[in-house]
Design a protein around this motif. Structure first.
Motif, short mmCIF file in Angstrom:
data_model
loop_
_atom_site.label_atom_id
_atom_site.label_comp_id
_atom_site.label_asym_id
_atom_site.label_seq_id
_atom_site.Cartn_x
_atom_site.Cartn_y
_atom_site.Cartn_z
N GLU A 1 0.92 -1.19 0.14
CA GLU A 1 0.07 0.06 -0.10
C GLU A 1 1.00 1.20 0.03
O GLU A 1 1.99 1.12 0.60
CB GLU A 1 -0.90 0.03 1.35
CG GLU A 1 -1.78 -1.00 1.38
CD GLU A 1 -2.84 -1.07 0.53
OE1 GLU A 1 -3.32 0.13 0.24
OE2 GLU A 1 -3.36 -2.24 -0.17
N VAL A 2 0.46 2.22 -0.53
CA VAL A 2 1.12 3.65 -0.49
C VAL A 2 0.90 3.99 1.17
O VAL A 2 -0.02 3.70 1.84
CB VAL A 2 0.30 4.75 -1.08
CG1 VAL A 2 0.80 6.12 -1.06
CG2 VAL A 2 0.39 4.49 -3.00
N ASP A 3 2.11 4.68 1.24
CA ASP A 3 2.38 5.01 2.78
C ASP A 3 3.05 3.90 3.34
O ASP A 3 3.05 3.89 4.97
CB ASP A 3 1.24 5.59 3.47
CG ASP A 3 1.08 7.05 2.89
OD1 ASP A 3 2.03 7.74 2.40
OD2 ASP A 3 -0.41 7.27 2.84
N SER A 4 3.12 2.69 3.24
CA SER A 4 3.75 1.66 3.90
C SER A 4 5.36 1.44 3.90
O SER A 4 5.80 2.25 2.90
CB SER A 4 3.08 0.10 3.30
OG SER A 4 3.71 -0.04 2.12
N ILE B 1 9.64 4.95 -3.90
CA ILE B 1 9.74 4.92 -2.77
C ILE B 1 10.52 6.30 -2.42
O ILE B 1 11.06 6.71 -3.18
CB ILE B 1 10.84 3.76 -2.25
CG1 ILE B 1 9.98 2.45 -2.47
CG2 ILE B 1 11.38 3.94 -0.88
CD1 ILE B 1 11.16 1.37 -1.98
N THR B 2 9.99 7.08 -1.38
CA THR B 2 10.86 8.50 -0.84
C THR B 2 11.41 8.04 0.44
O THR B 2 11.01 7.20 1.34
CB THR B 2 9.32 9.29 -0.45
OG1 THR B 2 8.80 9.55 -1.92
CG2 THR B 2 10.01 10.52 -0.23
N VAL B 3 12.57 8.52 0.45
CA VAL B 3 13.53 8.39 1.56
C VAL B 3 13.50 9.68 2.40
O VAL B 3 13.19 10.77 1.95
CB VAL B 3 15.00 7.94 1.28
CG1 VAL B 3 14.76 6.69 0.36
CG2 VAL B 3 15.57 8.92 0.39
N SER C 1 5.52 5.71 -1.89
CA SER C 1 4.84 7.08 -2.45
C SER C 1 4.05 7.03 -3.59
O SER C 1 3.20 7.66 -3.59
CB SER C 1 5.81 8.02 -2.49
OG SER C 1 7.08 7.64 -3.57
N ALA C 2 4.26 5.87 -4.31
CA ALA C 2 3.26 5.70 -5.32
C ALA C 2 3.54 4.10 -5.86
O ALA C 2 4.53 3.37 -5.85
CB ALA C 2 3.61 6.53 -6.59
N ILE C 3 2.38 3.53 -6.32
CA ILE C 3 2.32 2.06 -6.94
C ILE C 3 1.99 2.31 -8.51
O ILE C 3 1.19 3.24 -8.75
CB ILE C 3 1.62 0.96 -6.04
CG1 ILE C 3 0.12 1.40 -6.00
CG2 ILE C 3 2.09 0.94 -4.94
CD1 ILE C 3 -0.72 0.28 -5.57
#
Length: 134
Positions: free
Chosen positions: A49-52, A107-109, A81-83
């Motif tokens: 899921e987004v935000d996981s 993915i956002t770091v 951040s996106a799928i």
């Protein structure tokens, strides 16, 4: 058999994921041409899921083909951040366009410096060629 595509502008993992920086602290991730060839016909992709949270080195997704189910491992730590919803609807995109429309997620770091270090530690195209040559 066609030659495996290994774009020079990407970073790679020994687990056959590619990583492309798409923003200051965001990367896009997919599976390599070599991996999709080994899987053969991809029939299902299970994405988080987004935000996981994604933990470096741990499984966070699965790709299923007629031959097997394969884990996708976090090439770095961050938050989804996106799928790619297109892959959810048409998993065969992983086979037909692994470096384009067949991407899996972003993915956002938290720290750009950490991202720079993580990317630098990954394989470049030549390093990945050595991995798949073995």
């Amino acid at each position: 058999m066609t030659e495996t595509q290994i774009p020079e502008d990407l970073r790679y993992t020994a687990e056959h994921e590619w990583v492309r920086r798409v923003g200051p602290s965001t990367v896009r991730i997919g599976v390599t041409d070599f991996a999709q060839n080994a899987l053969n016909e991809v029939v299902f992709v299970q994405l988080p899921e987004v935000d996981s949270e994604v933990i470096e080195g741990e499984s966070f997704a699965e790709i299923e083909s007629h031959k097997s189910v394969s884990d996708i491992y976090g090439p770095l730590a961050g938050v989804v951040s996106a799928i790619n919803d297109a892959v959810d609807a048409a998993p065969e995109l992983v086979n037909s366009d692994p470096y384009g429309e067949g991407w899996l997620l972003e993915i956002t770091v938290a720290d750009d410096a950490d991202l720079d270090a993580s990317l630098a530690a990954m394989l470049d195209a030549d390093g990945y060629r050595e991995v798949i040559a073995d």
